[in-house]
Design a protein around this motif. Structure first.
Motif, PDB file in Angstrom:
ATOM      1  N   ASP A 250       0.828  -1.211   0.000  1.00  0.00           N
ATOM      2  CA  ASP A 250       0.000   0.000   0.000  1.00  0.00           C
ATOM      3  C   ASP A 250       0.861   1.260   0.000  1.00  0.00           C
ATOM      4  OD1 ASP A 250      -2.292  -1.529   0.034  1.00  0.00           O
ATOM      5  OD2 ASP A 250      -2.507  -1.478   2.213  1.00  0.00           O
ATOM      6  N   GLU A 251       1.979   1.214   0.706  1.00  0.00           N
ATOM      7  CA  GLU A 251       2.822   2.403   0.835  1.00  0.00           C
ATOM      8  C   GLU A 251       3.799   2.579  -0.322  1.00  0.00           C
ATOM      9  OE1 GLU A 251       4.714   1.827   4.582  1.00  0.00           O
ATOM     10  OE2 GLU A 251       2.937   2.358   5.765  1.00  0.00           O
ATOM     11  N   ASN A 252       4.028   1.527  -1.107  1.00  0.00           N
ATOM     12  CA  ASN A 252       5.070   1.594  -2.144  1.00  0.00           C
ATOM     13  C   ASN A 252       4.579   1.199  -3.531  1.00  0.00           C
ATOM     14  OD1 ASN A 252       7.768   2.040  -0.510  1.00  0.00           O
ATOM     15  ND2 ASN A 252       6.574   0.525   0.638  1.00  0.00           N
ATOM     16  N   ALA A 253       3.275   1.115  -3.727  1.00  0.00           N
ATOM     17  CA  ALA A 253       2.742   0.675  -5.019  1.00  0.00           C
ATOM     18  C   ALA A 253       3.114   1.610  -6.153  1.00  0.00           C
ATOM     19  CB  ALA A 253       1.221   0.530  -4.934  1.00  0.00           C
ATOM     20  N   HIS A 254       3.435   2.868  -5.828  1.00  0.00           N
ATOM     21  CA  HIS A 254       3.817   3.827  -6.869  1.00  0.00           C
ATOM     22  C   HIS A 254       5.244   3.623  -7.347  1.00  0.00           C
ATOM     23  CE1 HIS A 254       5.315   5.403  -3.094  1.00  0.00           C
ATOM     24  NE2 HIS A 254       6.106   6.237  -3.754  1.00  0.00           N
ATOM     25  N   LEU A 255       6.008   2.763  -6.683  1.00  0.00           N
ATOM     26  CA  LEU A 255       7.402   2.489  -7.048  1.00  0.00           C
ATOM     27  C   LEU A 255       7.491   1.199  -7.858  1.00  0.00           C
ATOM     28  CD1 LEU A 255       9.057   3.304  -3.599  1.00  0.00           C
ATOM     29  CD2 LEU A 255       8.897   4.796  -5.609  1.00  0.00           C
ATOM     30  N   PRO A 256       8.592   0.980  -8.589  1.00  0.00           N
ATOM     31  CA  PRO A 256       8.727  -0.244  -9.398  1.00  0.00           C
ATOM     32  C   PRO A 256       9.078  -1.464  -8.563  1.00  0.00           C
ATOM     33  CG  PRO A 256      10.678   1.108  -9.665  1.00  0.00           C
ATOM     34  CD  PRO A 256       9.696   1.934  -8.855  1.00  0.00           C
ATOM     35  N   ILE A 257       8.256  -1.763  -7.560  1.00  0.00           N
ATOM     36  CA  ILE A 257       8.500  -2.933  -6.718  1.00  0.00           C
ATOM     37  C   ILE A 257       7.905  -4.175  -7.369  1.00  0.00           C
ATOM     38  CG2 ILE A 257       8.587  -1.588  -4.580  1.00  0.00           C
ATOM     39  CD1 ILE A 257       5.723  -2.577  -4.004  1.00  0.00           C
ATOM     40  N   THR A 258       8.468  -5.303  -7.021  1.00  0.00           N
ATOM     41  CA  THR A 258       7.974  -6.589  -7.481  1.00  0.00           C
ATOM     42  C   THR A 258       7.611  -7.435  -6.267  1.00  0.00           C
ATOM     43  OG1 THR A 258      10.173  -7.593  -7.488  1.00  0.00           O
ATOM     44  CG2 THR A 258       9.475  -6.462  -9.508  1.00  0.00           C
ATOM     45  N   VAL A 259       6.979  -8.574  -6.516  1.00  0.00           N
ATOM     46  CA  VAL A 259       6.619  -9.468  -5.412  1.00  0.00           C
ATOM     47  C   VAL A 259       7.855  -9.910  -4.627  1.00  0.00           C
ATOM     48  CG1 VAL A 259       5.605 -11.709  -4.825  1.00  0.00           C
ATOM     49  CG2 VAL A 259       4.453 -10.207  -6.468  1.00  0.00           C
ATOM     50  N   PRO A 260       8.991 -10.253  -5.272  1.00  0.00           N
ATOM     51  CA  PRO A 260      10.192 -10.564  -4.483  1.00  0.00           C
ATOM     52  C   PRO A 260      10.632  -9.411  -3.583  1.00  0.00           C
ATOM     53  CG  PRO A 260      10.458 -11.393  -6.699  1.00  0.00           C
ATOM     54  CD  PRO A 260       9.196 -10.585  -6.699  1.00  0.00           C
ATOM     55  N   ASP A 261      10.434  -8.169  -4.019  1.00  0.00           N
ATOM     56  CA  ASP A 261      10.771  -7.023  -3.171  1.00  0.00           C
ATOM     57  C   ASP A 261       9.895  -7.006  -1.920  1.00  0.00           C
ATOM     58  OD1 ASP A 261      12.679  -6.088  -4.984  1.00  0.00           O
ATOM     59  OD2 ASP A 261      11.185  -4.938  -6.099  1.00  0.00           O
ATOM     60  N   VAL A 262       8.629  -7.322  -2.099  1.00  0.00           N
ATOM     61  CA  VAL A 262       7.701  -7.367  -0.963  1.00  0.00           C
ATOM     62  C   VAL A 262       8.130  -8.457   0.016  1.00  0.00           C
ATOM     63  CG1 VAL A 262       5.300  -7.701  -0.255  1.00  0.00           C
ATOM     64  CG2 VAL A 262       5.809  -6.507  -2.400  1.00  0.00           C
TER      65      VAL A 262
END
Length: 346
Positions: A250-262
């Motif tokens: 929710d806090e980082n969805a605007h960034l290019p994160i992936t499921v492994p990052d989560v």
């Protein structure tokens, strides 16, 4: 594999004399030369350093390379005008894969000898030196180079451990069926769509996921000492971990994160996270991330003015690149078209 690579070869014929050696993320660099020393230098800039030895019986030496980089992943299509041998040195900082389109490329690492063909890709580990020979006249091959730190960090996240050692890959990956064929199709299709500067890989959100997918796919397609652990059932994730993961998204969805990052952010591996989301939220981490980005696009559209932005700009900023699919999903979720939200916000 041959049909995919054939399409790639036709799509990326480099212009002669192009000297753009910088591998920029998501952008193609093309190069051609008939000078052996220059070819060696270019190869070292794009992939590995090595001594190129044209076959004495052949004439018309020429190397033609089209390459690009997506974060820690480099891809290149390489062809020679005559048969050559190459002695690579200093591969210890990366892993590599060679996928010939046709013909055979022999490899020798120490006392081991094996041959890459269109049906079997050569997977190169952290060897100090590799001798490769057999590029016939007119032959081309697709090469991939993956930074050691990125590939091993990705495996660590998948396993849910602090770190892993050197990955000991088998020499060859069967491309005729199963996971090997799927991975080869993925790698070939990715490279075949990188020629446009305005393509999807120009978007950081999308490019990060592509790079991760290729490296994750290789880890799942090949046999290595960690494969059994990857294939074992994941441990259930406690609800607290899932709550932290949902909050991180929710806090980082605007960034290019992936499921492994989560998964890395909450100290879990991706398989455990997937099971936890399924058990406690009745969804997957990827679907939850997509919904968080859809909500973000909705908020931005509602707060924007149509004379200053467009639906497609907002959608792309949140990782949605197909306008029709975005509009359909948006309407199914919010009951209106994104254009209506944008107009009402004004």
């Amino acid at each position: 594999m041959e049909s995919v690579q054939g399409e790639v070869a036709e799509a990326h014929e480099p212009p002669g004399g192009d000297r753009d050696l910088a591998l920029a993320d998501g952008r193609m660099s093309a190069f051609a030369t008939a000078d052996v020393d220059e070819a060696r230098f270019v190869g070292s800039q794009m992939f590995y350093g090595g001594a190129i030895r044209p076959d004495g019986r052949g004439t018309g030496f020429e190397v033609r390379i089209v390459g690009t980089r997506i974060g820690p992943l480099s891809l290149g299509l390489v062809g020679f005008g005559t048969q050559v041998s190459i002695a690579f040195r200093g591969l210890g900082g990366s892993y590599g894969v060679t996928l010939p389109m046709r013909g055979t490329i022999g490899h020798r690492i120490g006392s081991r000898e094996y041959a890459a063909t269109p049906d079997a890709a050569a997977v190169i580990g952290l060897a100090d030196a590799v001798d490769a020979a057999g590029w016939a006249e007119g032959a081309r091959s697709l090469h991939l180079r993956m930074e050691r730190g990125a590939l091993e960090a990705g495996l660590s996240r998948m396993l849910g451990v602090d770190g892993v050692g050197e990955i000991r890959f088998p020499d060859l990956l069967d491309l005729r069926s199963g996971r090997g064929a799927d991975w080869a199709q993925l790698a070939g299709a990715l490279f075949g769509r990188l020629e446009r500067d305005d393509g999807l890989v120009a978007n950081a959100l999308f490019a990060a996921q592509l790079s991760d997918a290729v490296m994750t796919g290789l880890l799942l397609a090949t046999d290595h000492q960690y494969r059994e652990a990857l294939d074992s059932p994941p441990r259930p994730a406690p609800p607290a971990t899932i709550r932290r993961a949902a909050q991180f998204i929710d806090e980082n969805a605007h960034l290019p994160i992936t499921v492994p990052d989560v998964a890395a952010a909450v100290g879990a591996n991706t398989r455990t996270l997937s099971r936890g989301f399924r058990d406690h939220l009745d969804t997957s981490p990827g679907a939850y991330l997509a919904r968080a980005r859809l909500d973000g696009a909705h908020r931005e559209l509602a707060a924007s003015r149509p004379e200053r932005t467009s639906v497609s700009q907002v959608a792309a900023a949140w990782g949605f690149f197909n306008p029709g699919r975005f509009a359909s999903r948006y309407r199914a979720t919010f009951g209106v078209l994104p254009s209506q939200t944008l107009r009402s916000g004004s």
